[in-house]
Design a protein around this motif. Structure first.
Motif, PDB file in Angstrom:
ATOM      1  N   LYS A 172       0.835  -1.191   0.000  1.00 44.57           N
ATOM      2  CA  LYS A 172       0.000   0.000   0.000  1.00 44.57           C
ATOM      3  C   LYS A 172       0.876   1.250   0.000  1.00 44.57           C
ATOM      4  O   LYS A 172       2.038   1.212   0.412  1.00 44.57           O
ATOM      5  CB  LYS A 172      -0.915   0.007   1.232  1.00 44.57           C
ATOM      6  CG  LYS A 172      -1.913  -1.129   1.272  1.00 44.57           C
ATOM      7  CD  LYS A 172      -2.992  -0.956   0.220  1.00 44.57           C
ATOM      8  CE  LYS A 172      -4.085  -2.004   0.383  1.00 44.57           C
ATOM      9  NZ  LYS A 172      -5.155  -1.852  -0.644  1.00 44.57           N
ATOM     10  N   THR A 173       0.325   2.358  -0.471  1.00 42.01           N
ATOM     11  CA  THR A 173       1.108   3.592  -0.590  1.00 42.01           C
ATOM     12  C   THR A 173       1.730   4.020   0.741  1.00 42.01           C
ATOM     13  O   THR A 173       2.833   4.554   0.766  1.00 42.01           O
ATOM     14  CB  THR A 173       0.237   4.735  -1.126  1.00 42.01           C
ATOM     15  OG1 THR A 173      -0.958   4.840  -0.327  1.00 42.01           O
ATOM     16  CG2 THR A 173      -0.154   4.498  -2.575  1.00 42.01           C
ATOM     17  N   GLY A 174       1.029   3.774   1.839  1.00 35.36           N
ATOM     18  CA  GLY A 174       1.533   4.209   3.129  1.00 35.36           C
ATOM     19  C   GLY A 174       2.757   3.468   3.626  1.00 35.36           C
ATOM     20  O   GLY A 174       3.437   3.933   4.539  1.00 35.36           O
ATOM     21  N   GLU A 175       3.063   2.324   3.010  1.00 34.17           N
ATOM     22  CA  GLU A 175       4.207   1.530   3.450  1.00 34.17           C
ATOM     23  C   GLU A 175       5.208   1.247   2.341  1.00 34.17           C
ATOM     24  O   GLU A 175       6.172   0.514   2.546  1.00 34.17           O
ATOM     25  CB  GLU A 175       3.713   0.199   4.030  1.00 34.17           C
ATOM     26  CG  GLU A 175       2.867  -0.622   3.062  1.00 34.17           C
ATOM     27  CD  GLU A 175       2.277  -1.873   3.703  1.00 34.17           C
ATOM     28  OE1 GLU A 175       2.545  -2.124   4.901  1.00 34.17           O
ATOM     29  OE2 GLU A 175       1.549  -2.594   3.005  1.00 34.17           O
ATOM     30  N   ILE A 193       3.484   2.267 -10.059  1.00 34.13           N
ATOM     31  CA  ILE A 193       2.979   3.227  -9.083  1.00 34.13           C
ATOM     32  C   ILE A 193       1.618   3.770  -9.502  1.00 34.13           C
ATOM     33  O   ILE A 193       1.308   3.873 -10.702  1.00 34.13           O
ATOM     34  CB  ILE A 193       3.962   4.401  -8.880  1.00 34.13           C
ATOM     35  CG1 ILE A 193       4.117   5.209 -10.180  1.00 34.13           C
ATOM     36  CG2 ILE A 193       5.312   3.897  -8.398  1.00 34.13           C
ATOM     37  CD1 ILE A 193       4.902   6.511 -10.012  1.00 34.13           C
ATOM     38  N   PRO A 194       0.778   4.141  -8.526  1.00 30.00           N
ATOM     39  CA  PRO A 194      -0.498   4.773  -8.868  1.00 30.00           C
ATOM     40  C   PRO A 194      -0.310   6.254  -9.146  1.00 30.00           C
ATOM     41  O   PRO A 194       0.531   6.918  -8.537  1.00 30.00           O
ATOM     42  CB  PRO A 194      -1.325   4.569  -7.595  1.00 30.00           C
ATOM     43  CG  PRO A 194      -0.300   4.592  -6.494  1.00 30.00           C
ATOM     44  CD  PRO A 194       0.949   3.968  -7.080  1.00 30.00           C
ATOM     45  N   TYR A 203      -2.175   3.640 -13.627  1.00 32.96           N
ATOM     46  CA  TYR A 203      -0.935   3.158 -13.008  1.00 32.96           C
ATOM     47  C   TYR A 203       0.215   3.301 -13.995  1.00 32.96           C
ATOM     48  O   TYR A 203       0.050   3.046 -15.202  1.00 32.96           O
ATOM     49  CB  TYR A 203      -1.082   1.703 -12.570  1.00 32.96           C
ATOM     50  CG  TYR A 203      -1.696   1.570 -11.199  1.00 32.96           C
ATOM     51  CD1 TYR A 203      -0.940   1.215 -10.087  1.00 32.96           C
ATOM     52  CD2 TYR A 203      -3.051   1.836 -10.998  1.00 32.96           C
ATOM     53  CE1 TYR A 203      -1.501   1.122  -8.823  1.00 32.96           C
ATOM     54  CE2 TYR A 203      -3.628   1.745  -9.742  1.00 32.96           C
ATOM     55  CZ  TYR A 203      -2.848   1.386  -8.655  1.00 32.96           C
ATOM     56  OH  TYR A 203      -3.409   1.306  -7.401  1.00 32.96           O
ATOM     57  N   GLY A 204       1.382   3.720 -13.494  1.00 32.30           N
ATOM     58  CA  GLY A 204       2.549   3.908 -14.329  1.00 32.30           C
ATOM     59  C   GLY A 204       3.647   2.928 -13.983  1.00 32.30           C
ATOM     60  O   GLY A 204       3.759   2.480 -12.828  1.00 32.30           O
ATOM     61  N   ASP A 212       0.167  -0.087  -4.339  1.00 39.25           N
ATOM     62  CA  ASP A 212      -1.296  -0.129  -4.429  1.00 39.25           C
ATOM     63  C   ASP A 212      -1.907   1.138  -3.838  1.00 39.25           C
ATOM     64  O   ASP A 212      -1.887   1.347  -2.631  1.00 39.25           O
ATOM     65  CB  ASP A 212      -1.814  -1.366  -3.690  1.00 39.25           C
ATOM     66  CG  ASP A 212      -3.319  -1.561  -3.843  1.00 39.25           C
ATOM     67  OD1 ASP A 212      -3.969  -0.708  -4.477  1.00 39.25           O
ATOM     68  OD2 ASP A 212      -3.831  -2.568  -3.322  1.00 39.25           O
ATOM     69  N   GLY A 213      -2.446   1.961  -4.717  1.00 37.05           N
ATOM     70  CA  GLY A 213      -3.126   3.171  -4.277  1.00 37.05           C
ATOM     71  C   GLY A 213      -4.618   3.117  -4.531  1.00 37.05           C
ATOM     72  O   GLY A 213      -5.291   4.156  -4.519  1.00 37.05           O
TER      73      GLY A 213
END
Length: 323
Positions: free
Chosen positions: A6-9, A26-27, A32-33, A166-167
């Motif tokens: 997840k984006t936070g980690e 990345i989101p 997604y790129g 994962d965003g």
């Protein structure tokens, strides 16, 4: 298989992989790129290899702001005005490459211009922390349906990359709008997540459509394609077809579709744009050999939606699409 965080980690792991010349999915607010260090030839080559992308198709370099962009490209007054109006956001500007730019030549595909965008959210923070621009085309196999979720990236590229950030589902659902300023003329190279009319209002001048050759990503005739054939502007559903619907009224034979998904039951083009690629992927999994697509209005974001659908329906050049 790719690790999914997840984006936070994910920040420190993503930074470590980018520093090592690896690529990371990345989101962004658009789609997604598949990101790699735009100054590192090995990293950029890994992007092309993972996607199976033809080397003549340039990449967008993503920046953390105007200060970074100014070291890469030469801005005229109109381009700077557009950047100030729409960055961070789904606008890509094609600009003359600065002589001192450290962008690897693979990114520009030999052109003397560079496509630049400043993304929102995790991508912008990652670039700022990394300190260098990231080349980041959509995170999917070349020519195929663009990924708007981490799950879609994993299903397509999970065996080829080490990390997917994962965003959640992307907000816009379409790639960025690409424009180029040529001697005061504002040219639309690819319709996208900002409607042409909105850009024209900010620029105070009209957008000219059409360009010769491949000047930016997303200009190949065949692109964004599912495995199934795509039939756009359908007025009926043929036996064995899936249906990509739009609005409240159905076309003739809709009841016999093997599967149906509606981009927007209320006819909202913003909702339709956000759902386009995920609905195409779901219908592609239905087993139908053809997806019939109901007519989409051409105005506003409908221009970009119809652009993606027409390229998905175009004859496919399998010589590079599946190398």
């Amino acid at each position: 298989m790719a690790q999914i965080l997840k984006t936070g980690e994910a920040m420190e792991r993503a930074l470590a992989l980018l520093e090592a010349g690896e690529v990371v999915a990345i989101p962004t607010e658009t789609v997604y790129g598949l990101a790699g260090d735009a100054t590192n030839g090995e990293a950029v080559a890994r992007i092309f290899e993972a996607k199976g992308r033809p080397r003549f198709n340039p990449l967008i370099a993503h920046v953390s702001g105007l200060a970074m962009a100014a070291g890469i490209a030469e801005f005229d007054r109109l381009s700077e005005k557009l950047a100030n109006a729409f960055w961070p956001g789904p606008l890509t500007l094609v600009l003359p490459l600065a002589g001192s730019a450290r962008i690897h030549p693979l990114v520009t595909a030999g052109l003397d211009t560079i496509a630049l965008r400043m993304p929102q959210g995790f991508g912008a923070e990652l670039i700022a922390r990394f300190g260098r621009p990231l080349a980041a085309p959509s995170a999917n196999s070349s020519g195929r349906i663009t990924s708007t979720t981490a799950e879609a990236v994993e299903a397509d590229l999970g065996g080829k990359i080490k990390l997917i950030v994962d965003g959640g589902a992307t907000q816009v659902g379409l790639e960025s709008t690409i424009v180029k300023v040529e001697e005061g003329t504002l040219r639309l190279l690819r319709p996208g997540g900002i409607a042409a009319e909105v850009i024209e209002a900010a620029a105070g001048r009209p957008l000219v459509r059409g360009a010769a050759g491949i000047q930016a990503p997303g200009m190949l005739a065949s692109h964004y394609a599912p495995c199934a054939a795509v039939r756009v502007g359908a007025t009926d559903v043929l036996p064995g077809e899936a249906l990509l619907a739009f609005g409240s009224d159905r076309i003739k034979g809709a009841e016999r579709a093997v599967a149906t998904l509606n981009l927007s039951p209320t006819g909202d083009l913003r909702e339709a744009a956000a759902n386009l690629f995920s609905h195409m992927q779901a219908l592609d999994r239905s087993g139908a050999k053809t997806i019939a697509v109901e007519p989409i209005p051409p105005s506003g974001l409908g221009e970009a939606i119809n652009d993606r659908l027409s390229r998905a329906a175009a004859p496919r050049d399998v010589s590079w699409d599946n190398p």
